[in-house]
Write an enzyme that holds these catalytic residues in place. Sequence first.
Site, PDB file in Angstrom:
ATOM      1  N   GLU A  50       0.799  -1.241   0.000  1.00  0.00           N
ATOM      2  CA  GLU A  50       0.000   0.000   0.000  1.00  0.00           C
ATOM      3  C   GLU A  50       0.826   1.283   0.000  1.00  0.00           C
ATOM      4  N   TYR A  74       3.335   2.072   2.073  1.00  0.00           N
ATOM      5  CA  TYR A  74       3.874   2.475   3.376  1.00  0.00           C
ATOM      6  C   TYR A  74       5.385   2.205   3.433  1.00  0.00           C
ATOM      7  N   ARG A 128       2.378  -8.866   4.214  1.00  0.00           N
ATOM      8  CA  ARG A 128       1.462  -8.287   3.209  1.00  0.00           C
ATOM      9  C   ARG A 128       2.317  -7.686   2.107  1.00  0.00           C
ATOM     10  N   HIS A 155      -1.579   3.705  -1.863  1.00  0.00           N
ATOM     11  CA  HIS A 155      -2.666   4.654  -1.573  1.00  0.00           C
ATOM     12  C   HIS A 155      -2.698   5.807  -2.564  1.00  0.00           C
ATOM     13  N   GLN A 208     -18.614   4.678   2.922  1.00  0.00           N
ATOM     14  CA  GLN A 208     -19.169   5.879   3.542  1.00  0.00           C
ATOM     15  C   GLN A 208     -18.968   5.954   5.050  1.00  0.00           C
TER      16      GLN A 208
HETATM   17  P1  FAD Z   1     -36.641   7.198   1.516  1.00  0.00           P
HETATM   18  O1  FAD Z   1     -35.625   6.283   1.012  1.00  0.00           O
HETATM   19  O2  FAD Z   1     -37.013   8.364   0.675  1.00  0.00           O
HETATM   20  O3  FAD Z   1     -37.944   6.356   1.862  1.00  0.00           O
HETATM   21  C1  FAD Z   1     -39.179   6.943   2.223  1.00  0.00           C
HETATM   22  C2  FAD Z   1     -40.295   5.955   1.942  1.00  0.00           C
HETATM   23  O4  FAD Z   1     -41.503   6.473   2.504  1.00  0.00           O
HETATM   24  C3  FAD Z   1     -40.579   5.746   0.472  1.00  0.00           C
HETATM   25  O5  FAD Z   1     -40.483   4.353   0.166  1.00  0.00           O
HETATM   26  C4  FAD Z   1     -42.002   6.263   0.280  1.00  0.00           C
HETATM   27  O6  FAD Z   1     -42.729   5.490  -0.661  1.00  0.00           O
HETATM   28  C5  FAD Z   1     -42.566   6.116   1.665  1.00  0.00           C
HETATM   29  N1  FAD Z   1     -43.687   7.033   1.967  1.00  0.00           N
HETATM   30  C6  FAD Z   1     -43.706   8.382   1.862  1.00  0.00           C
HETATM   31  N2  FAD Z   1     -44.884   8.864   2.271  1.00  0.00           N
HETATM   32  C7  FAD Z   1     -45.627   7.793   2.648  1.00  0.00           C
HETATM   33  C8  FAD Z   1     -46.943   7.652   3.186  1.00  0.00           C
HETATM   34  N3  FAD Z   1     -47.728   8.690   3.453  1.00  0.00           N
HETATM   35  N4  FAD Z   1     -47.390   6.403   3.441  1.00  0.00           N
HETATM   36  C9  FAD Z   1     -46.628   5.321   3.202  1.00  0.00           C
HETATM   37  N5  FAD Z   1     -45.371   5.407   2.702  1.00  0.00           N
HETATM   38  C10 FAD Z   1     -44.883   6.630   2.442  1.00  0.00           C
HETATM   39  N6  FAD Z   1     -27.322   7.222  -0.108  1.00  0.00           N
HETATM   40  C11 FAD Z   1     -26.177   6.697   0.263  1.00  0.00           C
HETATM   41  O7  FAD Z   1     -25.912   6.602   1.452  1.00  0.00           O
HETATM   42  N7  FAD Z   1     -25.274   6.227  -0.645  1.00  0.00           N
HETATM   43  C12 FAD Z   1     -25.520   6.279  -1.952  1.00  0.00           C
HETATM   44  O8  FAD Z   1     -24.677   5.847  -2.746  1.00  0.00           O
HETATM   45  C13 FAD Z   1     -26.727   6.821  -2.381  1.00  0.00           C
HETATM   46  N8  FAD Z   1     -27.012   6.888  -3.687  1.00  0.00           N
HETATM   47  C14 FAD Z   1     -28.208   7.412  -4.069  1.00  0.00           C
HETATM   48  C15 FAD Z   1     -28.495   7.458  -5.425  1.00  0.00           C
HETATM   49  C16 FAD Z   1     -29.704   7.964  -5.842  1.00  0.00           C
HETATM   50  C17 FAD Z   1     -29.976   8.024  -7.301  1.00  0.00           C
HETATM   51  C18 FAD Z   1     -30.650   8.420  -4.899  1.00  0.00           C
HETATM   52  C19 FAD Z   1     -31.970   8.952  -5.342  1.00  0.00           C
HETATM   53  C20 FAD Z   1     -30.365   8.389  -3.556  1.00  0.00           C
HETATM   54  C21 FAD Z   1     -29.138   7.891  -3.130  1.00  0.00           C
HETATM   55  N9  FAD Z   1     -28.790   7.845  -1.796  1.00  0.00           N
HETATM   56  C22 FAD Z   1     -27.625   7.301  -1.418  1.00  0.00           C
HETATM   57  C23 FAD Z   1     -29.637   8.478  -0.783  1.00  0.00           C
HETATM   58  C24 FAD Z   1     -30.459   7.461   0.017  1.00  0.00           C
HETATM   59  O9  FAD Z   1     -31.152   6.623  -0.849  1.00  0.00           O
HETATM   60  C25 FAD Z   1     -31.402   8.231   0.932  1.00  0.00           C
HETATM   61  O10 FAD Z   1     -30.663   9.059   1.779  1.00  0.00           O
HETATM   62  C26 FAD Z   1     -32.222   7.282   1.782  1.00  0.00           C
HETATM   63  O11 FAD Z   1     -32.965   6.410   0.982  1.00  0.00           O
HETATM   64  C27 FAD Z   1     -33.183   8.060   2.683  1.00  0.00           C
HETATM   65  O12 FAD Z   1     -33.852   7.143   3.459  1.00  0.00           O
HETATM   66  P2  FAD Z   1     -35.288   7.409   4.103  1.00  0.00           P
HETATM   67  O13 FAD Z   1     -35.700   6.089   4.648  1.00  0.00           O
HETATM   68  O14 FAD Z   1     -35.220   8.560   5.015  1.00  0.00           O
HETATM   69  O15 FAD Z   1     -36.213   7.845   2.906  1.00  0.00           O
HETATM   70  P1  NAP Z   2     -27.326  17.680  -2.640  1.00  0.00           P
HETATM   71  O1  NAP Z   2     -26.117  16.875  -2.470  1.00  0.00           O
HETATM   72  O2  NAP Z   2     -27.742  18.618  -1.585  1.00  0.00           O
HETATM   73  O3  NAP Z   2     -27.159  18.473  -4.013  1.00  0.00           O
HETATM   74  C1  NAP Z   2     -28.101  19.335  -4.496  1.00  0.00           C
HETATM   75  C2  NAP Z   2     -27.533  20.084  -5.702  1.00  0.00           C
HETATM   76  O4  NAP Z   2     -28.523  20.968  -6.156  1.00  0.00           O
HETATM   77  C3  NAP Z   2     -26.321  20.911  -5.394  1.00  0.00           C
HETATM   78  O5  NAP Z   2     -25.412  20.743  -6.463  1.00  0.00           O
HETATM   79  C4  NAP Z   2     -26.820  22.338  -5.321  1.00  0.00           C
HETATM   80  O6  NAP Z   2     -25.754  23.098  -5.846  1.00  0.00           O
HETATM   81  C5  NAP Z   2     -28.056  22.314  -6.197  1.00  0.00           C
HETATM   82  N1  NAP Z   2     -29.150  23.163  -5.692  1.00  0.00           N
HETATM   83  C6  NAP Z   2     -29.573  23.311  -4.419  1.00  0.00           C
HETATM   84  N2  NAP Z   2     -30.633  24.171  -4.381  1.00  0.00           N
HETATM   85  C7  NAP Z   2     -30.866  24.531  -5.647  1.00  0.00           C
HETATM   86  C8  NAP Z   2     -31.835  25.399  -6.250  1.00  0.00           C
HETATM   87  N3  NAP Z   2     -32.763  26.039  -5.518  1.00  0.00           N
HETATM   88  N4  NAP Z   2     -31.794  25.563  -7.577  1.00  0.00           N
HETATM   89  C9  NAP Z   2     -30.859  24.932  -8.336  1.00  0.00           C
HETATM   90  N5  NAP Z   2     -29.937  24.119  -7.809  1.00  0.00           N
HETATM   91  C10 NAP Z   2     -29.949  23.913  -6.484  1.00  0.00           C
HETATM   92  O7  NAP Z   2     -28.573  16.736  -2.872  1.00  0.00           O
HETATM   93  P2  NAP Z   2     -28.826  15.526  -3.853  1.00  0.00           P
HETATM   94  O8  NAP Z   2     -27.895  15.469  -4.973  1.00  0.00           O
HETATM   95  O9  NAP Z   2     -30.289  15.622  -4.118  1.00  0.00           O
HETATM   96  O10 NAP Z   2     -28.572  14.272  -2.960  1.00  0.00           O
HETATM   97  C11 NAP Z   2     -29.402  14.008  -1.825  1.00  0.00           C
HETATM   98  C12 NAP Z   2     -28.642  13.234  -0.821  1.00  0.00           C
HETATM   99  O11 NAP Z   2     -28.463  11.902  -1.293  1.00  0.00           O
HETATM  100  C13 NAP Z   2     -27.289  13.838  -0.612  1.00  0.00           C
HETATM  101  O12 NAP Z   2     -27.221  14.480   0.634  1.00  0.00           O
HETATM  102  C14 NAP Z   2     -26.337  12.708  -0.725  1.00  0.00           C
HETATM  103  O13 NAP Z   2     -25.575  12.526   0.457  1.00  0.00           O
HETATM  104  C15 NAP Z   2     -27.176  11.476  -0.963  1.00  0.00           C
HETATM  105  N6  NAP Z   2     -26.544  10.757  -2.049  1.00  0.00           N
HETATM  106  C16 NAP Z   2     -25.369  10.190  -1.821  1.00  0.00           C
HETATM  107  C17 NAP Z   2     -24.715   9.563  -2.813  1.00  0.00           C
HETATM  108  C18 NAP Z   2     -23.394   8.915  -2.562  1.00  0.00           C
HETATM  109  O14 NAP Z   2     -22.793   8.414  -3.485  1.00  0.00           O
HETATM  110  N7  NAP Z   2     -22.902   8.883  -1.359  1.00  0.00           N
HETATM  111  C19 NAP Z   2     -25.258   9.510  -4.069  1.00  0.00           C
HETATM  112  C20 NAP Z   2     -26.481  10.112  -4.286  1.00  0.00           C
HETATM  113  C21 NAP Z   2     -27.099  10.740  -3.268  1.00  0.00           C
HETATM  114  P3  NAP Z   2     -25.817  24.689  -6.031  1.00  0.00           P
HETATM  115  O15 NAP Z   2     -26.580  25.196  -4.872  1.00  0.00           O
HETATM  116  O16 NAP Z   2     -24.384  25.113  -6.069  1.00  0.00           O
HETATM  117  O17 NAP Z   2     -26.453  24.893  -7.334  1.00  0.00           O
HETATM  118 FE1  SF4 Z   3     -17.849   0.253   4.637  1.00  0.00          FE
HETATM  119 FE2  SF4 Z   3     -20.163  -0.739   5.487  1.00  0.00          FE
HETATM  120 FE3  SF4 Z   3     -20.044   0.612   3.177  1.00  0.00          FE
HETATM  121 FE4  SF4 Z   3     -19.004  -1.844   3.416  1.00  0.00          FE
HETATM  122  S1  SF4 Z   3     -21.167  -1.277   3.573  1.00  0.00           S
HETATM  123  S2  SF4 Z   3     -18.045  -0.095   2.481  1.00  0.00           S
HETATM  124  S3  SF4 Z   3     -18.216  -1.763   5.490  1.00  0.00           S
HETATM  125  S4  SF4 Z   3     -19.642   1.424   5.215  1.00  0.00           S
END
Ligand code: FAD
Ligand code: NAP
Ligand code: SF4
Length: 678
Positions: free
Chosen positions: A165, A167, A215, A253, A340
């Site tokens: 890695e 080191y 390693r 790294h 993460q």
């Molecule tokens: P949600 O996942 O939004 O779930 C809410 C649920 O509530 C939904 O299933 C909805 O149908 C249900 N619901 C809402 N209102 C009602 C109601 N009145 N009655 C019954 N059911 C209802 N996070 C990461 O950590 N790593 C990632 O790599 C990552 N990649 C992402 C990629 C994409 C494209 C997207 C969109 C999100 C990603 N996220 C990622 C973000 C992650 O998915 C969200 O932060 C997470 O799912 C939020 O969890 P939650 O349970 O709070 O809400």
């Molecule tokens: P986000 O990370 O908060 O990004 C929102 C984007 O929209 C920013 O680029 C912001 O940049 C822009 N924005 C905010 N307000 C705006 C407005 N009023 N008009 C136009 N642009 C605006 O949110 P997200 O992409 O929706 O993701 C949601 C969450 O899901 C994130 O917090 C993230 O952690 C999670 N997620 C994680 C992963 C992962 O790989 N770990 C992947 C997907 C999602 P400007 O304000 O500069 O324009």
């Molecule tokens: Fe790390 Fe858990 Fe994500 Fe695996 S699932 S990479 S152990 S945070």
Amino acid sequence: MTAYPNLFTPLDLGFTTIKNRILMGSMHTGLEDGNQHARLAAYFRERARGDVGLIVTGGYAPNRAGWVKPFAGKLSTRGEAMKHRTVTDAVHQEGGKIALQILHAGRYAYHPFAVAPTRLRSPITPFTPRELSTAGVEKQINAFVNCAVRSREAGYDGVEIMGSEGYFINEFLVTHTNQRTDQWGGDYENRMRLPVEIVSRTREAVGDDFIIIYRLSMIDLIPDGSSWDETVRLAKAIERAGATIINTGIGWHEARVPTIATSVPRKAFTWVTKKMKQEVQIPLVTSNRINLPHIAEEVLANGDADMVSLARPLLADPEFAKKAHQGRADEINVCIACNQACLDHTFSNKTSSCLVNPRACHETELNYLPTPTKRRIAVIGAGPAGLSTALVLSERGHEVDLFDAADRVGGQLNMAKVIPGKEEFHDMLRYFERQIELSSVRLHLGAKVAATDLVEQRYNDVIIATGVTPRDPKISGQDHPKVLNYVDVLRRGAPVGERVAIIGAGGIGFDVAEYLAHNEGESATMNLDEWLAEWGVVDPEASRGGLALDRKRPAPPARDVTLLQRKQGKLGAKLGKTTGWIHRATLKTKGVKMIGDVNYERIGDEGLLITFGDKREKPTWLDVDNVILCAGQEPLRELKDPLVAAGINVHVIGGADVAAELDAKRAINQGSRLAASL
Ligand code: FAD
Ligand code: NAP
Ligand code: SF4
């Protein structure tokens, strides 16, 4: 009978036997620092109880110079050794075995006492190391030997000498970090002297009945890395010097090739270990992106290695081995390789944990104990927040109804899973579905819940986990038919044209860009050969360090994509600490244009009209077929006020609580902790 006969064949080392072929790879968790031995003991106890064959601790420095960072874990005195007894006793009580990793950071040290073969700063640390004198090198070797002796006193079954890695030890091997002219530098014989001396003197000091794992960096993935001939010479010399096992290290790294991220195909590097299998007789361990028992079994059955190293998968599920052995592989909580909560925490100086298992490294404070008073609880929303809450509540003995408006569980994870390179989310969802089946949770799908329904049911508690709604960015013309949002694209499969502008460059904007830059059905993790070619990885026999001299161009992007944000500065600055660079690099190779400091003026038939910064420049039309809104999210918690007004105990979690910077890590952690407290 087991479905994994190779994985569960004991490994006889002559003086001792390892009960199966699973080695828990070394991880810095932050528990190595300070006096956290009780937490470490609880963490490793669970892994030993889960039947891991051999555990390797996170790295301990053999002296102060070798610290990874100030006051990092060190083992050099008898007093320090005695404190480790709690850890080794815990593992032995569970029938496990444990080795301590000796890690000297060399020029990767994040402190001013760093030492290295040559005074050269690494590209990933701000400190320039001091060049060691010839006598200084001897002192470091003695420190390694002393650390191994102390480890034995502390009750460890062995040590792992960290030689990969990039080191300290690794730095002696290649000319770009070793420009010495004494007996520790110059030709390869001299450059490899350090690791060979460390292993042979350690063997002499600890005796024959102590495990020494070395390693070894089998593919450096850096320019001017070791040649294959050199690596083989080193491996043979390490074997002769008395190592018991050689473990595989993949990449320094500072390498610009992802080696463990989720977009890296499973078992992407085991072929390198297999190459080495023809050269040495002692057992070899292979590693990187082996996250399920059938993958591990395939690797062993294919003769790639004698053991597999699982590191993060054992954060995700301490019972990985036990469940596999008992035919319960479908109950394994799968590591999705997101980094993460593990690596990203390490690099932010926070204690590691796991996105899918918030108990990892928190075993002494987060426990799901049986409840003394059973309650009737409704959980609304089966995204990661609601799912984890419901499962922990039911495990603790509560009566739980889980509702979701959708026809499947997972919430937004169902959008994450369709992103090329994020296929692991499918397994996370499968895990949740299986756990719900096994639990007493009553799952109600297709059930959009209203506050009145809940009031009538007289639940003791209602947990609102309803997630988020996309933010309305209020851009002039956003009701134009060419405007879509990420839900339209990822969940509803809305057709998208060839020229696209994406508004918002957060995690979702990046993911949508990745999705649209790929052709439909194309997966970034499907084909190992293509992935290796895309990142310029070749057989180390063909090119030093295993890096191609010219990198193959990836398949042309499916669309012309422009990613936009209003902020100045780098796009994707808030993406994962250890993975953000991978997302940026991938989009760059796919030709995605990234533009910051923009103002969105209007959307119309011509496309998207933007200005820059203080608007002194003329407005520009981006001639696009579609504008996709990925402008962040707002909490969705309309149920809260009427329930509170009806006098019901209400708890709001996940995106419904705080949408800003929400991710599945926070959603699962918050849900699990709430459920542990009710
Ligand atoms: P949600 O996942 O939004 O779930 C809410 C649920 O509530 C939904 O299933 C909805 O149908 C249900 N619901 C809402 N209102 C009602 C109601 N009145 N009655 C019954 N059911 C209802 N996070 C990461 O950590 N790593 C990632 O790599 C990552 N990649 C992402 C990629 C994409 C494209 C997207 C969109 C999100 C990603 N996220 C990622 C973000 C992650 O998915 C969200 O932060 C997470 O799912 C939020 O969890 P939650 O349970 O709070 O809400
Ligand atoms: P986000 O990370 O908060 O990004 C929102 C984007 O929209 C920013 O680029 C912001 O940049 C822009 N924005 C905010 N307000 C705006 C407005 N009023 N008009 C136009 N642009 C605006 O949110 P997200 O992409 O929706 O993701 C949601 C969450 O899901 C994130 O917090 C993230 O952690 C999670 N997620 C994680 C992963 C992962 O790989 N770990 C992947 C997907 C999602 P400007 O304000 O500069 O324009
Ligand atoms: Fe790390 Fe858990 Fe994500 Fe695996 S699932 S990479 S152990 S945070």
